[in-house]
Design a protein around this motif. Sequence first.
Motif: not given
Lengths: 409, 230
Positions: A165-168, A197-198, A203-213
Amino acid sequence: MSPRDLFGAALRGLGANKLRSLLTVLGVAIGVGAVIVLVAVGNGSGKAVQDRLEAMGTNLLTVSTTGGGGGFVRGQAGPSAQQYSLTMADAEALSDHRLAPDVAAVAPVMTSSGTATNGDTSYTVNQVIGTTPEYLPATNTPVANGRAFTKQDVDSTQRVVLLGQTAATELFGRPASAVGQTIKLGAVDFAVLGVLASKDTSGFSDPNATVIVPISTLRATQAGYGALSQIVVQAAGKDKVDTAQAEVTQLLTARHQVPATQSSPFRITNSAQILQTSQDTAATFTALLATVAAISLIVGGIGVTNIMLVTVTERTREIGIRKALGARRRTILGQFLIEATLLSLIGGAVGIIVALVVSRFQLAGVQPVLVPSSILLAFGVSAAVGLFFGSMPAHRAAGLRPIDALRHE
Amino acid sequence: MAADSLIDIRDVTKTYGAGETAVHALRGVSLRVDAGEYVAVMGSSGSGKSTLMNILGCLDVPSRGEYWLDGADVARLSEDQQALVRGRKIGFIFQSFNLIPRTSALANVELPLTYAHLKKADRRRRARRALELVGLSDRADHRPNELSGGQQQRVAIARALATGPRILLADEPTGNLDAHSTDEVLAMFDDLNSEGRTVVVITHETEVARRARRLIRVSDGRIVTDEVTG
Ligand SMILES: Nc1ncnc2c1ncn2[C@@H]1O[C@H](COP(=O)(O)OP(=O)(O)OP(=O)(O)O)[C@@H](O)[C@H]1O
Ligand SMILES: [Mg+2]
């Protein structure tokens, strides 16, 4: 004397010294309110931890390697770190139902970091995760817009990406508008297939700031063909987590020929265990808070005793008059007991109302979750406090000889 | 048993404290009072009059001796039965009125009726009638601190009368009253006695004692004279 008369006499008694009655009520109210609110806070923090962990995905095992394993054993040369590296072959072996029947899904994971750019806009992503489609359901990460990549995408090394979400938002302003666009990861173009989805960000690291390939693409373009960072394993059910963990350990130990004398080089974290541990911690926390609250309730109760003792002393002469007019022992006893119980019940009611109001707000970052039984308990205890702490002064009053009470100055 | 006397005390002693400091308030008193009598008790201060009266009213217990009230041995009555006797058979009037503070005159008069388990409406009616008898209907809602001494004593008398007791015990009822109020109170006692109630009055005033038909003189814990006067 009818209960109604007793009640009326008790009310008049309390009304005779309003400020004093009010302060005593306050003491009990604080005790009762504290019990309800603090138990609700403990309960609320337990619930928050539970929700967070459930958002991470239950039935989840995360396998990683501790590198050199248990170190050197009795002078033997240590095995190379590579011997215990997790490989794609390990992931394939784990997804074999004959070898690990309690494993439902397996997703190999490689991570790297990088910068994503959309034209002039660039964004440093927290993590670039390379994995297979199984990763999303296993970690409870649904796609909000667009679609997930498929096994074919992985097999054919497609340059597609799912944005957090954050990356987008950072790259495209609106998450929905990202789908179908192209971004650059490093120097390579990737088509945006979907937006995740948001997720709860606490947590420890923001899961919304990741990208998956797709993992194949990540290896081909960024990370190379080294060891896997982790293997994510989903057990077949809540009750299969332990057996799945045993199967994984056994399979990996065999595949990597770990000597029996050595402690396992694989670290397997089990979400159910973490959940259990944190629930236990929350329960301890709640118990601690409840104890503190119970102490304040007892202090409130002592306040009731104190005030009733003063009242009895002050009204000794009145007790003598009542006895001379034919009041029986239990009538006097009843009057003072009802007074004490009324004090603590009013206190209890006030405490409950205040607690209900207070627990609608966040306290110390925790949204309190009321425990209905704690309300009942607190009310019951406040009645019992009145009876218990009021009975000593009431018995003292009732036991007076009429003449002794009448002569009291 | 001579059960015909309403009040019958036999060789009653009362000692406060023990050993060197013991005070012998009553040193062997025997007394019989029949139903319908009007008795005055006189004696110097500290002679034991109040002690005697408290025993008669079941507010205190003798150290030795027996007290038969209406044919029953008071010492054998349970605590609750004694409370019942105090509530129904005896009306007690104190020198210091002993009204319950912050409580209306009417509520004060109602109190013994409440303890006698009367219904609310019945209590109200009787309490109002008792206040009417002592001429204080218009002060029913006043609290004790809003009443004069004489009025307070009249409320106390109304309260003692409310349950219709057979015995009226009064310990210096006019001690705190002026001549006019004293006359009113005494007139009430005369009426009550003529209705057939037994009245025992402690007093220092000969004027009060003259109204009675029997005069008992107490000195140093003993009855010294007991004579019929009228
Ligand atoms: N509770 C008590 N403890 C010790 N002594 C007492 C107690 N009550 C009364 N006395 C003593 O007993 C004696 C009789 O007292 P009582 O009150 O009967 O006198 P009284 O005749 O009523 O006097 P007065 O006319 O002044 O009221 C007195 O010497 C008094 O000091
Ligand atoms: Mg006296």
